[in-house]
Design a protein around this motif. Structure first.
Motif, PDB file in Angstrom:
ATOM      1  N   ILE A 172     -14.404  -0.794  20.804  1.00 51.41           N
ATOM      2  CA  ILE A 172     -14.284  -0.891  19.446  1.00 51.41           C
ATOM      3  C   ILE A 172     -14.567  -2.048  18.952  1.00 51.41           C
ATOM      4  N   LYS A 173     -15.354  -2.057  17.642  1.00 48.47           N
ATOM      5  CA  LYS A 173     -16.040  -3.312  17.202  1.00 48.47           C
ATOM      6  C   LYS A 173     -15.359  -4.069  16.198  1.00 48.47           C
ATOM      7  N   TRP A 174     -14.425  -3.304  15.382  1.00 51.07           N
ATOM      8  CA  TRP A 174     -13.415  -3.978  14.498  1.00 51.07           C
ATOM      9  C   TRP A 174     -12.483  -3.260  14.070  1.00 51.07           C
ATOM     10  N   ASN A 175     -11.690  -3.866  13.311  1.00 54.42           N
ATOM     11  CA  ASN A 175     -10.412  -2.968  12.615  1.00 54.42           C
ATOM     12  C   ASN A 175     -11.082  -2.032  11.671  1.00 54.42           C
ATOM     13  N   PHE A 176     -10.030  -0.922  11.763  1.00 61.66           N
ATOM     14  CA  PHE A 176     -10.258   0.242  10.894  1.00 61.66           C
ATOM     15  C   PHE A 176     -11.245   1.126  11.416  1.00 61.66           C
ATOM     16  N   THR A 177     -11.367   1.188  12.851  1.00 57.35           N
ATOM     17  CA  THR A 177     -12.251   2.273  13.299  1.00 57.35           C
ATOM     18  C   THR A 177     -11.252   3.626  13.490  1.00 57.35           C
ATOM     19  N   LYS A 178     -11.927   4.560  13.078  1.00 59.84           N
ATOM     20  CA  LYS A 178     -10.967   5.768  12.879  1.00 59.84           C
ATOM     21  C   LYS A 178     -11.394   6.801  13.794  1.00 59.84           C
ATOM     22  N   PHE A 179     -10.543   7.599  14.617  1.00 59.05           N
ATOM     23  CA  PHE A 179     -10.771   8.833  15.697  1.00 59.05           C
ATOM     24  C   PHE A 179     -10.123   9.882  14.877  1.00 59.05           C
ATOM     25  N   TYR A 205       0.811  -1.206   0.038  1.00 57.78           N
ATOM     26  CA  TYR A 205      -0.054   0.136  -0.025  1.00 57.78           C
ATOM     27  C   TYR A 205       0.799   1.354  -0.197  1.00 57.78           C
ATOM     28  N   GLY A 206       2.154   0.978  -0.035  1.00 56.13           N
ATOM     29  CA  GLY A 206       3.021   2.274  -0.099  1.00 56.13           C
ATOM     30  C   GLY A 206       2.878   3.299   1.428  1.00 56.13           C
ATOM     31  N   VAL A 207       2.753   2.786   2.180  1.00 60.98           N
ATOM     32  CA  VAL A 207       2.178   3.489   3.546  1.00 60.98           C
ATOM     33  C   VAL A 207       3.499   4.279   3.980  1.00 60.98           C
ATOM     34  N   THR A 208       3.563   5.495   4.040  1.00 59.27           N
ATOM     35  CA  THR A 208       4.638   6.102   4.547  1.00 59.27           C
ATOM     36  C   THR A 208       4.283   6.898   5.911  1.00 59.27           C
ATOM     37  N   PHE A 209       3.011   7.091   6.472  1.00 62.10           N
ATOM     38  CA  PHE A 209       2.298   7.506   7.636  1.00 62.10           C
ATOM     39  C   PHE A 209       3.020   6.791   8.756  1.00 62.10           C
ATOM     40  N   PRO A 210       3.165   7.136   9.975  1.00 62.87           N
ATOM     41  CA  PRO A 210       3.457   6.580  11.263  1.00 62.87           C
ATOM     42  C   PRO A 210       2.716   5.385  11.413  1.00 62.87           C
ATOM     43  N   MET A 211       3.287   4.090  11.500  1.00 63.30           N
ATOM     44  CA  MET A 211       2.845   3.028  12.154  1.00 63.30           C
ATOM     45  C   MET A 211       3.629   2.714  13.445  1.00 63.30           C
ATOM     46  N   PHE A 212       2.704   2.155  14.184  1.00 62.27           N
ATOM     47  CA  PHE A 212       3.081   2.071  15.805  1.00 62.27           C
ATOM     48  C   PHE A 212       3.167   0.268  15.838  1.00 62.27           C
ATOM     49  N   GLU A 213       3.577  -0.199  17.045  1.00 61.57           N
ATOM     50  CA  GLU A 213       3.559  -1.448  17.340  1.00 61.57           C
ATOM     51  C   GLU A 213       2.111  -1.900  17.506  1.00 61.57           C
ATOM     52  N   LYS A 214       1.940  -3.140  17.463  1.00 61.51           N
ATOM     53  CA  LYS A 214       0.643  -3.833  17.558  1.00 61.51           C
ATOM     54  C   LYS A 214       0.224  -3.646  19.101  1.00 61.51           C
ATOM     55  N   VAL A 215      -1.198  -3.384  19.108  1.00 62.33           N
ATOM     56  CA  VAL A 215      -1.672  -3.058  20.368  1.00 62.33           C
ATOM     57  C   VAL A 215      -3.237  -3.686  20.395  1.00 62.33           C
ATOM     58  N   ASP A 216      -3.538  -3.899  21.656  1.00 62.86           N
ATOM     59  CA  ASP A 216      -5.106  -4.310  21.901  1.00 62.86           C
ATOM     60  C   ASP A 216      -5.612  -2.845  22.048  1.00 62.86           C
ATOM     61  N   VAL A 217      -7.094  -2.933  21.769  1.00 67.01           N
ATOM     62  CA  VAL A 217      -7.707  -1.633  21.718  1.00 67.01           C
ATOM     63  C   VAL A 217      -8.817  -1.945  22.612  1.00 67.01           C
ATOM     64  N   ASN A 218      -9.168  -3.053  22.931  1.00 73.78           N
ATOM     65  CA  ASN A 218     -10.345  -3.230  23.922  1.00 73.78           C
ATOM     66  C   ASN A 218      -9.734  -4.131  25.092  1.00 73.78           C
ATOM     67  N   GLY A 219     -10.610  -4.152  26.198  1.00 70.09           N
ATOM     68  CA  GLY A 219     -10.546  -4.971  27.468  1.00 70.09           C
ATOM     69  C   GLY A 219      -9.179  -4.381  28.323  1.00 70.09           C
ATOM     70  N   GLU A 220      -8.889  -5.105  29.531  1.00 68.52           N
ATOM     71  CA  GLU A 220      -7.922  -4.769  30.070  1.00 68.52           C
ATOM     72  C   GLU A 220      -6.443  -4.349  29.588  1.00 68.52           C
ATOM     73  N   ALA A 255      -6.009  -3.167  26.981  1.00 71.69           N
ATOM     74  CA  ALA A 255      -6.049  -2.183  25.857  1.00 71.69           C
ATOM     75  C   ALA A 255      -5.009  -0.831  26.052  1.00 71.69           C
ATOM     76  N   HIS A 256      -4.479  -0.520  25.018  1.00 68.22           N
ATOM     77  CA  HIS A 256      -3.397   0.452  25.172  1.00 68.22           C
ATOM     78  C   HIS A 256      -4.422   1.713  25.756  1.00 68.22           C
ATOM     79  N   PRO A 257      -3.565   2.433  26.829  1.00 60.29           N
ATOM     80  CA  PRO A 257      -4.204   3.575  27.261  1.00 60.29           C
ATOM     81  C   PRO A 257      -4.861   4.874  26.389  1.00 60.29           C
ATOM     82  N   LEU A 258      -4.045   4.713  25.026  1.00 63.08           N
ATOM     83  CA  LEU A 258      -4.598   5.879  24.254  1.00 63.08           C
ATOM     84  C   LEU A 258      -5.838   5.320  23.665  1.00 63.08           C
ATOM     85  N   PHE A 259      -6.100   4.244  23.447  1.00 61.63           N
ATOM     86  CA  PHE A 259      -7.422   3.356  22.887  1.00 61.63           C
ATOM     87  C   PHE A 259      -8.530   3.530  23.919  1.00 61.63           C
ATOM     88  N   GLN A 260      -8.152   3.465  25.279  1.00 65.17           N
ATOM     89  CA  GLN A 260      -8.979   3.454  26.559  1.00 65.17           C
ATOM     90  C   GLN A 260      -9.579   4.592  26.576  1.00 65.17           C
TER      91      GLN A 260
END
Length: 160
Positions: free
Chosen positions: A122-129, A85-100, A102-107
């Motif tokens: 969060i219901k699924w992948n590609f939820t956008k904030f 996909y030619g992604v050049t925007f910042p990517m981060f390490e894999k995180v959990d987005v729900n549950g105990e 979950a990364h504090p940012l997503f909480q």
């Protein structure tokens, strides 16, 4: 509170304070490499290319919590995103987005802007904030929402 109070590990394993993005409009997305919405990387990259010089930054956070759709290593994910996909925007390490675990940012994000039926989770992948220049959540968009369909909201925030 704002998103600038959080930090996260980038995909290379380096800690990044989100305060470095202060003054930018942010689109924070939980991503996955093997999801039906994975082609949204194309539109996310288009938005980044179109608006990065005006102050938009897209932050991608891979997540493997939804049907094991991003099982690879951080290096695998980075290579996949760049090669396919030619992604050049910042990517981060894999995180959990729900549950105990979950990364504090997503909480924080999911508490600020609730989703479908007023639920925080969060219901699924590609939820956008969408985040304004002051680090406040301006909108939450469902996985099925095309990134290009929120151009107007992004433009409005860029011109504030």
């Amino acid at each position: 509170m704002s998103v600038y109070q959080f930090s996260a590990m980038n995909i290379k394993g380096e800690e990044v304070s989100l305060s470095q993005y202060e003054g930018n409009v942010l689109l924070i997305v939980n991503t996955a490499s093997n999801c039906g919405f994975t082609p949204q990387f194309n539109e996310l990259q288009q938005l980044f290319d179109l608006y990065k010089d005006q102050g938009l930054t897209i932050l991608g956070f891979p997540c493997n919590q939804f049907m094991n759709q991003d099982p690879g290593t951080n290096q695998d994910i980075q290579e996949f995103c760049q090669l396919n996909y030619g992604v050049t925007f910042p990517m981060f390490e894999k995180v959990d987005v729900n549950g105990e675990s979950a990364h504090p940012l997503f909480q924080f994000l999911s508490a600020q802007e609730k989703g479908f039926l007023g639920l925080k989770s969060i219901k699924w992948n590609f939820t956008k904030f969408l985040i304004n220049k002051k680090g406040k959540v301006e909108g939450r968009f469902a996985p099925a929402t095309s990134p290009l369909s929120i151009k107007k909201q992004i433009e409005n925030l860029l011109h504030q």
